[in-house]
Design a protein around this motif. Structure first.
Motif, PDB file in Angstrom:
ATOM      1  N   VAL A  75       0.852  -1.195   0.000  1.00  9.50           N
ATOM      2  CA  VAL A  75       0.000   0.000   0.000  1.00  9.50           C
ATOM      3  C   VAL A  75       0.881   1.236   0.000  1.00  9.50           C
ATOM      4  O   VAL A  75       1.662   1.446   0.940  1.00  9.50           O
ATOM      5  N   THR A  76       0.764   2.053  -1.015  1.00  6.24           N
ATOM      6  CA  THR A  76       1.598   3.251  -1.134  1.00  6.24           C
ATOM      7  C   THR A  76       0.878   4.464  -0.563  1.00  6.24           C
ATOM      8  O   THR A  76      -0.285   4.724  -0.893  1.00  6.24           O
ATOM      9  N   GLN A  77       1.581   5.181   0.310  1.00  2.00           N
ATOM     10  CA  GLN A  77       1.106   6.445   0.858  1.00  2.00           C
ATOM     11  C   GLN A  77       2.116   7.537   0.487  1.00  2.00           C
ATOM     12  O   GLN A  77       3.125   7.262  -0.165  1.00  2.00           O
ATOM     13  N   LYS A  78       1.876   8.767   0.917  1.00  2.00           N
ATOM     14  CA  LYS A  78       2.776   9.861   0.575  1.00  2.00           C
ATOM     15  C   LYS A  78       4.202   9.600   1.054  1.00  2.00           C
ATOM     16  O   LYS A  78       5.164  10.014   0.420  1.00  2.00           O
ATOM     17  N   PHE A  79       4.335   8.899   2.175  1.00  2.00           N
ATOM     18  CA  PHE A  79       5.658   8.652   2.747  1.00  2.00           C
ATOM     19  C   PHE A  79       6.326   7.405   2.188  1.00  2.00           C
ATOM     20  O   PHE A  79       7.463   7.090   2.533  1.00  2.00           O
ATOM     21  N   GLY A  80       5.629   6.671   1.339  1.00  2.00           N
ATOM     22  CA  GLY A  80       6.187   5.451   0.775  1.00  2.00           C
ATOM     23  C   GLY A  80       5.246   4.276   0.993  1.00  2.00           C
ATOM     24  O   GLY A  80       4.057   4.448   1.290  1.00  2.00           O
ATOM     25  N   VAL A  81       5.780   3.067   0.860  1.00  2.00           N
ATOM     26  CA  VAL A  81       4.971   1.860   1.025  1.00  2.00           C
ATOM     27  C   VAL A  81       4.867   1.510   2.507  1.00  2.00           C
ATOM     28  O   VAL A  81       5.872   1.484   3.223  1.00  2.00           O
ATOM     29  N   MET A  82       3.658   1.255   2.966  1.00  2.00           N
ATOM     30  CA  MET A  82       3.445   0.898   4.369  1.00  2.00           C
ATOM     31  C   MET A  82       4.159  -0.408   4.694  1.00  2.00           C
ATOM     32  O   MET A  82       4.255  -1.308   3.860  1.00  2.00           O
ATOM     33  N   HIS A  83       4.686  -0.481   5.914  1.00  5.56           N
ATOM     34  CA  HIS A  83       5.294  -1.736   6.352  1.00  5.56           C
ATOM     35  C   HIS A  83       4.291  -2.516   7.190  1.00  5.56           C
ATOM     36  O   HIS A  83       3.323  -1.968   7.708  1.00  5.56           O
ATOM     37  N   GLY A  84       4.512  -3.808   7.311  1.00  8.20           N
ATOM     38  CA  GLY A  84       3.528  -4.687   7.916  1.00  8.20           C
ATOM     39  C   GLY A  84       3.496  -4.599   9.426  1.00  8.20           C
ATOM     40  O   GLY A  84       4.402  -5.084  10.102  1.00  8.20           O
ATOM     41  N   THR A  85       2.466  -4.004   9.965  1.00  8.31           N
ATOM     42  CA  THR A  85       2.205  -4.021  11.404  1.00  8.31           C
ATOM     43  C   THR A  85       0.706  -4.068  11.613  1.00  8.31           C
ATOM     44  O   THR A  85      -0.070  -3.730  10.715  1.00  8.31           O
ATOM     45  N   CYS A  86       0.303  -4.469  12.804  1.00  8.96           N
ATOM     46  CA  CYS A  86      -1.126  -4.464  13.126  1.00  8.96           C
ATOM     47  C   CYS A  86      -1.664  -3.036  13.082  1.00  8.96           C
ATOM     48  O   CYS A  86      -2.800  -2.805  12.672  1.00  8.96           O
ATOM     49  N   GLN A  87      -0.831  -2.075  13.477  1.00  8.18           N
ATOM     50  CA  GLN A  87      -1.264  -0.682  13.482  1.00  8.18           C
ATOM     51  C   GLN A  87      -1.734  -0.236  12.111  1.00  8.18           C
ATOM     52  O   GLN A  87      -2.726   0.473  11.981  1.00  8.18           O
ATOM     53  N   GLY A  88      -1.021  -0.657  11.075  1.00  8.35           N
ATOM     54  CA  GLY A  88      -1.418  -0.291   9.729  1.00  8.35           C
ATOM     55  C   GLY A  88      -2.328  -1.306   9.075  1.00  8.35           C
ATOM     56  O   GLY A  88      -3.122  -0.965   8.197  1.00  8.35           O
ATOM     57  N   GLY A  89      -2.223  -2.572   9.498  1.00  7.60           N
ATOM     58  CA  GLY A  89      -2.972  -3.628   8.837  1.00  7.60           C
ATOM     59  C   GLY A  89      -4.466  -3.527   9.022  1.00  7.60           C
ATOM     60  O   GLY A  89      -5.235  -3.624   8.054  1.00  7.60           O
ATOM     61  N   ILE A  90      -4.902  -3.337  10.254  1.00  8.09           N
ATOM     62  CA  ILE A  90      -6.338  -3.302  10.510  1.00  8.09           C
ATOM     63  C   ILE A  90      -7.000  -2.115   9.818  1.00  8.09           C
ATOM     64  O   ILE A  90      -8.078  -2.269   9.220  1.00  8.09           O
TER      65      ILE A  90
END
Length: 382
Positions: A273-288
């Motif tokens: 998943v690409t956001q302004k800061f780059g590709v998100m890394h895998g964590t529960c914080q971002g996953g849910i």
């Protein structure tokens, strides 16, 4: 009737399934969640399981009760995005109109010997095997490979719960390298207090039955090696013809649809998943939040609306340091550290709040309410 399949019964898959079922109820959509195991695993707490703590066992049928989501147990062996079919290991085939892919990732086992000799956190059963093996040791050395948050939490948890074992944390960089100077210093002191031996700059080239080999040829003995150095998407995604990145994650557009097959949505660790800061890394914080975002995007499409782009920013890096200590690094949306961090009792309370049992939050989702998981989700969801 629109058939929606959700593949994967972890935090992200369950959240997505409950959310999309609630949002599409008026359309008559049928939502089915597919998972290999009948139990819901609190993956955030697998390091506690490794240390010997037995967590509550939750059946997925109970977790999903009252949500309108049907449960189908089975291991996914193939996805055909052209025919819109999913094959299961027992020979069944499930059709779909829309698919949410939430199968997560597995340990990156490209280093020789990892698959054969290392313990991993790929599932609950693997973690229990590690715990049972540690139960047989009255003394010895446990190597934790990887100085990221999972490695740090595991090393601290094992050292506290099993003080008769010598825990060695091997990492290429410094543990907690993504944190601010003050938070890193606190983390270092906590590991030292717990008796964890930290070896930074360690490049593991091979995992052996009784140890690891470092670049340069040095051998370090271990009675158990836990590998936490990285993950990859399941080969299933690439084999299905979906466009994936170099780590095997499904590449998605701004509303979390596969760029190659728009009837497929990908979420959590399985998605690039690409956001302004780059590709998100895998964590529960971002996953849910991606699970909630994909559910909202899919529902909006079925209702004839234009889904808004998914937007996300990180909030914190919560790290438990055993059961009696923790450090919370607050972050900018791109996950770079802010000046502020919590330690000690305040950090423990904070960590337990944001990573407590998800069941109360699932109940909120069933009622259409936004749970605390929405931290960092800034696309105006409601």
């Amino acid at each position: 009737m629109t058939d929606i399949l959700v593949l994967g019964g972890g935090y992200t898959g369950v959240a997505a399934a409950i959310r999309v079922a609630h949002r599409t109820r008026s359309t008559g959509a049928r939502v089915t969640l597919v998972n290999a195991s009948p139990r819901f695993t609190e993956r955030l707490r697998l390091h506690q399981t490794a240390a010997g703590e037995r967590l509550a066992d939750h059946a997925l049928t109970d977790v999903l009760a009252g949500s309108g989501v049907e449960f189908a147990q089975g291991r996914v062996t193939a996805v055909d995005p052209v025919r819109r079919q999913v094959s299961l290991g027992d020979g069944r085939t499930l059709g779909y109109d829309k698919l949410i892919y939430a199968l997560g990732t597995v340990t990156d086992a490209t280093v020789p010997g990892v698959a054969e000799h290392a313990h991993v956190y790929d599932d609950y059963a693997a973690t229990v095997r590690l715990s049972e093996h540690l139960d047989t040791l009255t003394s010895g050395t446990v190597i934790v490979a990887g100085g990221g948050l999972t490695g740090v939490e595991s090393a601290a948890e094992l050292a506290e719960a099993r003080p008769h074992l010598h825990v060695v944390l091997l990492t290429r960089g410094r543990p907690g390298s993504m944190m601010s100077r003050g938070a890193r210093a606190y983390l270092d002191r906590a590991l030292e207090r717990l008796g964890v031996e930290v070896r930074a700059g360690a490049d593991i080239t091979k995992v052996l039955p009784d140890g690891v080999e470092l670049a340069g040829g040095e051998l370090i003995h271990s009675d158990a090696t836990l590998w936490t150095t990285g993950t990859r998407g399941l080969p299933l995604a690439a084999e299905s013809g979906l466009t994936v990145d170099e780590r095997g994650r499904i590449v998605v557009d701004r509303v979390l649809r596969s760029v190659s097959h728009p009837d497929v949505y990908a979420v959590g660790d399985a998605a690039a998943v690409t956001q302004k800061f780059g590709v998100m890394h895998g964590t529960c914080q971002g996953g849910i939040p991606t699970g909630l975002g994909a559910a909202d995007s899919l529902a909006a499409t079925l209702l004839g609306r234009t889904p808004p782009p998914f937007r996300f920013g990180y909030v914190h890096q919560p790290v438990s340091l055993g059961r009696r200590d923790a450090v919370i690094q607050f972050t900018h949306p791109d996950d770079s550290p802010r000046r502020w961090y919590l330690t000690g009792r305040a950090a423990i309370a904070y960590k337990e709040t944001v990573s407590s049992s998800p069941l109360p939050q699932f109940r909120l989702l069933k009622r259409g309410l936004v749970p605390v998981w929405a931290f960092g989700l800034t696309a105006g969801r409601s």
